[in-house]
Design a protein around this motif. Structure first.
Motif, PDB file in Angstrom:
ATOM      1  N   LEU A  83       0.824  -1.216   0.000  1.00 49.26           N
ATOM      2  CA  LEU A  83       0.000   0.000   0.000  1.00 49.26           C
ATOM      3  C   LEU A  83       0.857   1.265   0.000  1.00 49.26           C
ATOM      4  CD1 LEU A  83      -3.104  -0.640   2.292  1.00 49.26           C
ATOM      5  CD2 LEU A  83      -3.069  -0.192  -0.159  1.00 49.26           C
ATOM      6  N   GLU A  84       1.971   1.239   0.719  1.00 47.33           N
ATOM      7  CA  GLU A  84       2.864   2.406   0.714  1.00 47.33           C
ATOM      8  C   GLU A  84       3.391   2.653  -0.697  1.00 47.33           C
ATOM      9  OE1 GLU A  84       4.628   2.195   5.306  1.00 47.33           O
ATOM     10  OE2 GLU A  84       5.703   1.227   3.647  1.00 47.33           O
ATOM     11  N   GLN A  85       3.689   1.582  -1.437  1.00 51.15           N
ATOM     12  CA  GLN A  85       4.188   1.731  -2.797  1.00 51.15           C
ATOM     13  C   GLN A  85       3.102   2.270  -3.721  1.00 51.15           C
ATOM     14  OE1 GLN A  85       7.477   1.140  -3.825  1.00 51.15           O
ATOM     15  NE2 GLN A  85       6.711   2.269  -5.597  1.00 51.15           N
ATOM     16  N   VAL A  86       1.873   1.790  -3.550  1.00 48.78           N
ATOM     17  CA  VAL A  86       0.757   2.261  -4.372  1.00 48.78           C
ATOM     18  C   VAL A  86       0.579   3.765  -4.222  1.00 48.78           C
ATOM     19  CG1 VAL A  86      -1.761   2.220  -4.595  1.00 48.78           C
ATOM     20  CG2 VAL A  86      -0.490   0.074  -4.452  1.00 48.78           C
ATOM     21  N   PHE A  87       0.735   4.257  -2.978  1.00 52.76           N
ATOM     22  CA  PHE A  87       0.469   5.673  -2.714  1.00 52.76           C
ATOM     23  C   PHE A  87       1.745   6.494  -2.520  1.00 52.76           C
ATOM     24  CE2 PHE A  87      -3.528   3.616  -1.301  1.00 52.76           C
ATOM     25  CZ  PHE A  87      -4.389   4.269  -2.161  1.00 52.76           C
ATOM     26  N   ALA A  88       2.857   5.996  -3.034  1.00 50.45           N
ATOM     27  CA  ALA A  88       4.118   6.755  -2.948  1.00 50.45           C
ATOM     28  C   ALA A  88       3.950   8.094  -3.657  1.00 50.45           C
ATOM     29  CB  ALA A  88       5.248   5.954  -3.575  1.00 50.45           C
ATOM     30  N   GLY A  89       4.260   9.163  -2.972  1.00 50.93           N
ATOM     31  CA  GLY A  89       4.136  10.500  -3.547  1.00 50.93           C
ATOM     32  C   GLY A  89       2.742  11.072  -3.527  1.00 50.93           C
ATOM     33  N   VAL A  90       1.792  10.370  -2.909  1.00 51.90           N
ATOM     34  CA  VAL A  90       0.400  10.819  -2.840  1.00 51.90           C
ATOM     35  C   VAL A  90       0.133  11.408  -1.452  1.00 51.90           C
ATOM     36  CG1 VAL A  90      -2.017  10.070  -2.936  1.00 51.90           C
ATOM     37  CG2 VAL A  90      -0.349   9.106  -4.534  1.00 51.90           C
ATOM     38  N   PRO A  92      -1.657  12.329   2.114  1.00 51.39           N
ATOM     39  CA  PRO A  92      -2.469  11.501   3.028  1.00 51.39           C
ATOM     40  C   PRO A  92      -3.966  11.640   2.775  1.00 51.39           C
ATOM     41  CG  PRO A  92      -0.739  12.648   4.236  1.00 51.39           C
ATOM     42  CD  PRO A  92      -0.718  13.202   2.852  1.00 51.39           C
ATOM     43  N   GLU A  93      -4.394  12.843   2.400  1.00 57.48           N
ATOM     44  CA  GLU A  93      -5.819  13.052   2.134  1.00 57.48           C
ATOM     45  C   GLU A  93      -6.265  12.245   0.911  1.00 57.48           C
ATOM     46  OE1 GLU A  93      -4.063  16.242   4.420  1.00 57.48           O
ATOM     47  OE2 GLU A  93      -3.559  15.485   2.422  1.00 57.48           O
ATOM     48  N   ALA A  94      -5.451  12.277  -0.153  1.00 54.40           N
ATOM     49  CA  ALA A  94      -5.789  11.529  -1.368  1.00 54.40           C
ATOM     50  C   ALA A  94      -5.746  10.032  -1.101  1.00 54.40           C
ATOM     51  CB  ALA A  94      -4.828  11.901  -2.495  1.00 54.40           C
ATOM     52  N   ARG A  95      -4.790   9.619  -0.263  1.00 55.26           N
ATOM     53  CA  ARG A  95      -4.704   8.187   0.065  1.00 55.26           C
ATOM     54  C   ARG A  95      -5.953   7.735   0.816  1.00 55.26           C
ATOM     55  NH1 ARG A  95      -0.001   4.490   3.010  1.00 55.26           N
ATOM     56  NH2 ARG A  95      -1.434   2.811   3.606  1.00 55.26           N
TER      57      ARG A  95
END
Length: 597
Positions: A83-90, A92-95
């Motif tokens: 999950l951290e890789q999926v949202f790398a650079g995203v 926290p709100e978007a995640r």
């Protein structure tokens, strides 16, 4: 206009892959990009996505446009969880907004262990994590480089539906021709540093390209006819020529300096094979298990001399294991594999063999032989390379300079040039361009031997095979006569019969219509209360398996067993996650129903 690229040029060393090309992307447009491997497709996508700068020209997009990008070779931080890789650079709100969607996509793509470290994943699982990263967060422009690689047929069908429903603009490089046929509305072909655009899907592209080439040839015939006439006029002699108009002489020189349409090199190799006797390959009661999970059970096969077999099934079901048993790379737990004395096997595996990056391309082929015998005569290593789309000037380049697709093509050449009479192809369409695939398919039509292909490419299977073997989760192999479309029709008929048989029982379970409210059954209530713990337990077991894999990385047999157990647990976890989605949706409906009273 969401995105525009104007007069883009890009050169690597002395090779100009893009020469002043332009592209404009409108809202809702879906563009498929094709071309021979190494011509610059991935380079174009990297420039459009802002991951690479052009040497000349510029890329512009509205600052409010959201763009997601799947590169051909995604970068990973191996310490990240999935999950951290999926949202790398995203943010926290978007995640927070997209996490539920991401988990659903990961489950569909067969990567349900969300807290697993990326470093422990296989190459295919990593590519699917990267695909999820591109799909999970909302965007206006989606740029995908080979999204169908490492997906099984079910995943490809799901992704196809997702992209057809996608409301934003899409730019996609793929060699999956059914995908191009069903998803895109415009095609762009990269060739000779230029971009040629075609309106419509893949079928329309084929029609328009054939028409364009026919017109170009007609123009060239006309130019040659005029040149012959003008040449005769010019050669009438100095006295006669001196009285002629200067403009006509200049027109002649202008026509003479023009070049006609470039003759395209085609991958064209006459089928080459050694003699195959009556006895080919036979499997008698073959079974194979890993860590208590049976991936092949009591399987019998008598391979015919000109058989064309396609092998399908979910990722991890045992398709590659079947090929490895036939090739003798694995021994069965029970049963026997009998190989005829004249069998000469060629195995085009998913992974390329180690290639010395300093070795020249032509030397790699010369290791097989300086020349090979074909039906048309002897072909030298250099001629063979030209037929496989390696021009003379590229044959002396080191292998390290080749793109991934070009290395894949070179590996295929080495397999076919060795004159096998039984071909085993494990995902042959991964990383091969459409032109190479088309000629490979034509090659297989005349190949005087047996072919067994594991593939998720529906177009390839439709064109090449006459039998389908489906490897099931329990290790059973079911045979279907015909190509992939015939197999799908047979499966749909089976499912329809099953539904017809089960319909009375389902009808008894239906809730009566009227004012009765939705509610959990006793069994559903218990399942809803316990399912989080069950998912956590499966995730813990998978984590233990991953740890054992790292510890036994050099033990091939143990690693095979652990990978099979891992696939079994992943399938169980995927099933639980789908059930979790259903139960939580039902719980929300029940809660909303209560709130509305």
């Amino acid at each position: 206009m969401l995105l525009s690229a104007e007069q883009i040029s890009k050169t690597y060393g002395t090779r100009k892959v893009l020469d002043r090309v332009s592209l404009y992307l409108e809202a809702g447009q879906k563009l498929g990009v094709i071309g021979v491997n190494g011509t610059g497709k991935s380079t174009l996508l990297r420039i459009l996505a802002g991951a690479e700068e052009p040497d000349e020209g510029r890329v512009s997009r509205d600052p409010n446009v959201r763009l997601n990008y799947l590169p051909q070779l995604p970068a990973f931080d191996e310490k990240n969880t999935v999950l951290e890789q999926v949202f790398a650079g995203v943010s926290p709100e978007a995640r927070a907004l997209a996490e539920y969607e991401a988990k659903t996509i990961l489950t569909r793509l067969g990567v349900p262990l969300f807290e697993q470290r990326v470093g422990a994943l296989s190459g295919g699982q990593r590519k699917r994590v990267a695909l999820c990263s591109a799909l999970a967060c909302p965007c206006d422009v989606l740029i995908l480089d080979e999204p169908t690689n490492h997906l099984d047929s079910g995943m490809v069908a799901w992704l196809e539906d997702e992209l057809r429903q996608f409301k934003g603009a899409l730019v996609m490089v793929t060699h999956d021709r059914y995908f191009l046929e069903r998803v895109v509305g415009r095609m762009a072909e990269v060739e000779g540093g230029a971009l040629a655009f075609y309106e419509g899907n893949y079928d329309k592209y084929l029609e328009q390209k054939a028409l364009r080439e026919e017109m170009a040839q007609a123009s060239e015939r006309k130019r040659q006819a005029i040149l012959r006439r003008e040449y005769q006029w010019v050669m009438q002699g100095p006295t006669a020529r001196g009285t002629k108009s200067r403009e006509r002489l200049e027109r002649y020189e202008d026509l003479k300096s023009q070049s006609g349409p470039e003759e395209r090199t085609a991958l064209e190799l006459s089928a080459v094979s050694s003699r195959l006797g009556k006895k080919t390959v036979e499997l008698h009661g073959v079974s194979k298990s890993f860590a208590g999970r049976t991936v092949l059970r009591d399987f019998d096969l008598m391979l015919l001399r000109e058989d064309r077999i396609g092998v399908v099934g979910r990722n991890g079901s045992g398709k590659s294991t079947l090929l490895n048993l036939i090739a003798g790379r694995l021994m069965p737990d029970s049963g026997e594999v009998v190989t005829g004395k004249t069998v000469r096997m060629g195995y085009f595996s998913q992974e390329n063999p180690p290639m010395d990056p300093k070795m020249r391309v032509i030397d790699f082929v010369k290791e097989i032989g300086n020349s090979i015998e074909t039906a048309e005569g002897r072909v030298t290593a250099s001629q063979l390379l030209e037929q496989f789309l390696f021009p003379a000037d590229e044959q002396w380049a080191p292998i390290g300079k080749l793109s991934g697709g070009e290395r894949r093509r070179l590996f295929l050449l080495s397999i076919l040039a060795a004159a096998p009479n039984v071909l085993l192809l494990d995902e042959p369409t991964n990383d091969l361009d459409i032109q190479t695939l088309t000629i490979l398919e034509d090659y297989l039509e005349t190949f005087p031997g047996a072919v067994i292909a594991v593939s998720h490419d529906r177009y390839f299977l439709d064109k090449t095979v006459r039998r389908i073997f489906e490897v099931g989760e329990s290790g059973a192999v079911t045979e279907y006569v015909g190509n992939y479309t015939d197999y799908l029709d047979a499966r749909k008929a089976e499912e329809k019969r099953e539904k017809t048989v089960s319909a009375p029982a389902e009808k008894r379970r239906e809730r009566p219509s009227g004012s009765k409210k939705l509610k959990f059954s006793y069994k559903e209530q218990r399942e809803y209360e316990n399912i989080d713990g069950e998912i956590a337990a499966l995730e813990e077991q998978l984590a233990q398996i991953r740890t054992e894999q790292e510890a036994k990385a050099s033990d091939y047999v143990a690693l095979q067993a652990l990978q099979s157990r891992e696939s079994e647990l992943e399938a169980a976890l995927e099933e639980k996650m789908e059930r979790w989605v259903y139960l939580n949706d039902l719980a929300e409906q029940i809660a909303g129903q209560a709130g509305g009273t």
